[in-house]
Design an enzyme around this catalytic site. Structure first.
Site: not given
Lengths: 307, 307
Positions: B213, B246, B20-21
């Site tokens: 995380h 990110c 997912r991430d």
């Protein structure tokens, strides 16, 4: 500001090994002009210990064949130490003639690496270094002893702590004033780092004489350094931009990057005297000279922010 | 074998966020077949928690537009949890219809990120999640709350601990069973990690409900994780091969790589139930599918050894 974490020191000395340990592993020799500007920039950024070059035979390490020129042209600043690696008595004589005031020797810890690197046993390599260390100490110079493969060796696997303790105590007996514990292939983890430090201090080696020298081959360098700092170590070897590498690990990964350690130490409020912005600028400058991006995560992150 | 270091846990749960991430940050969507084989390989390697996909609208995250197909075809193994991120009540309904038994929600901590990511205030985003969390809890599902930008934010700089504590305690009150503290832009250092953990437990958040995380943007992920483990955290989010990134940090660096953490935990003798060799093989397989080398230092070192 202090870190608020128990056990951490208030100040850390970073020994910058980029000009020697880093550039000797570049595929092509870097011009002496670039080396000298690199060292100048490192001193400008606040480094007080900059390992400058090595007196090893040019046939072995052509990347540092210009050692005499670099030392002749070096603009030594007050308060900055410029240690030089010497492999033997001839190297020491050349270093002394060049005005060197800090010496380092490189001692294999495992028999396999001693055989591969020096074609000697560990005992024979210590015998070879004994008169070098003695002569340097007689001349009033501090002598750093590098211990390689302190946690693992590509031929022998995990290295027992007693093996490292034997070489470390021998080097101290021979006159070394500082020991740098090298994880040459980058395999250590924090428990084994702390276990070796405990074994060394248990054998009478003072913590204040111990530096740690981690490679980032398996991504462990910064966490291992943090564990060593928690255990009382206050001297850490790093290279600007993560220069360096170890041909025996068949990996392109080099020393722990100075900038990545400094990001942590600045965040912890631990004093180093270093200016992170100037170090990043220096690594970006050198990366352009070397024609490849820096390996430091901090330097890469800043380069991305500038895009 | 235990680590020999005080304060470290005997076992750690790794929450694998790669599917997912990780994959939601790939420039091109990865085919569902590859995603499903990736998840199968992760379960084969011993993962007990694999974040599978997200029910976010395909217009926002086209990389996960195949969420329904992935969940329909997923071969759920006994003992393995497959959490799914849901952004709202519609997403929760879809997840429940697809047989999902673990839910996660994503809560911004800073006003700037709440505005940029959800065009809401922090309070408004909590209001939005309240009925989602309540409905999931009524259905008997555990709910993980992701907190983003817990240590730093690209617009606001350092984030005060009290800001994180407010959102964390609100999420617990709303019914979250676990909180994952995200260092979304990778700027944290160990002192601030431990300070936030202390602030949270001081406010009544149980340590056992906290996961960390970290992103490796500034090379700090593993050292920060080590500090969190020393402070009693036992759940760590990582991604296979260091997938992820990110966009707000303008950096290509992703999550802490599972393999790099596992190298450390194996070295410390901390149980995870994971097979490092299988994980490395999986990351090499996926790197070939993605057409670029893995970012994990451990995976790269092994790839170099195979050359």
């Amino acid at each position: 500001m202090s870190s608020g974490l128990p056990g951490l020191p208030g100040a850390v000395t970073i020994c910058e090994v980029g000009p020697r340990d880093g550039l000797q592993n570049e595929p092509e020799p870097v011009p002496a002009d670039v080396k000298l500007e690199f060292i100048e920039r490192l001193a400008d950024a606040g480094h007080a210990v900059i390992e400058t070059t090595s007196m090893v035979h040019p046939a072995w390490v052509p990347q540092l064949a210009d050692a005499d020129e670099v030392l002749r042209r070096l603009d030594r600043r007050p308060g900055v130490r410029y240690p030089v690696l010497v492999p033997n008595q001839r190297g020491l004589r050349r270093a002394l003639e060049a005005g060197v005031t800090d010496i380092a020797v490189f001692a294999p810890v495992t028999e396999s690496f001693a055989k591969a690197n020096l074609n000697r046993t560990v005992a024979e390599s210590l015998e070879m270094f004994a008169p070098v260390i003695a002569a340097a100490r007689e001349a009033g110079l501090p002598v750093r002893g590098y211990l390689s493969m302190c946690w693992g060796d590509p031929w022998e696997g995990a290295v027992p702590e007693a093996t490292v303790v034997d070489v470390a105590t021998a080097l101290i007996s021979l006159g070394c004033t500082e020991l740098s514990l090298g994880d040459t292939i980058g395999v250590a983890t924090p428990g084994r780092v702390v276990a070796l430090l405990a074994a060394l201090t248990g054998a009478g080696v003072p913590l204040g004489s111990i530096a740690v020298h981690f490679h980032d081959t398996y991504g462990q360098g910064l966490a291992n350094t943090f564990a060593a700092l928690q255990h009382g170590v206050t001297t850490v070897d790093t290279s600007a931009g993560g220069l360096g590498g170890c041909p025996y690990a068949k990996s392109a990964t080099g020393n722990l990057a100075t900038e990545d350690l400094l990001w942590q130490l600045d965040g912890l409020g631990i004093h180093t005297g270093l200016d992170l912005a100037k170090l990043i600028e220096t690594s970006l400058w050198l990366a352009a000279r070397l024609g490849r991006p820096s390996r430091s995560a901090v330097v890469r992150a800043h380069a991305n922010l500038l895009r």
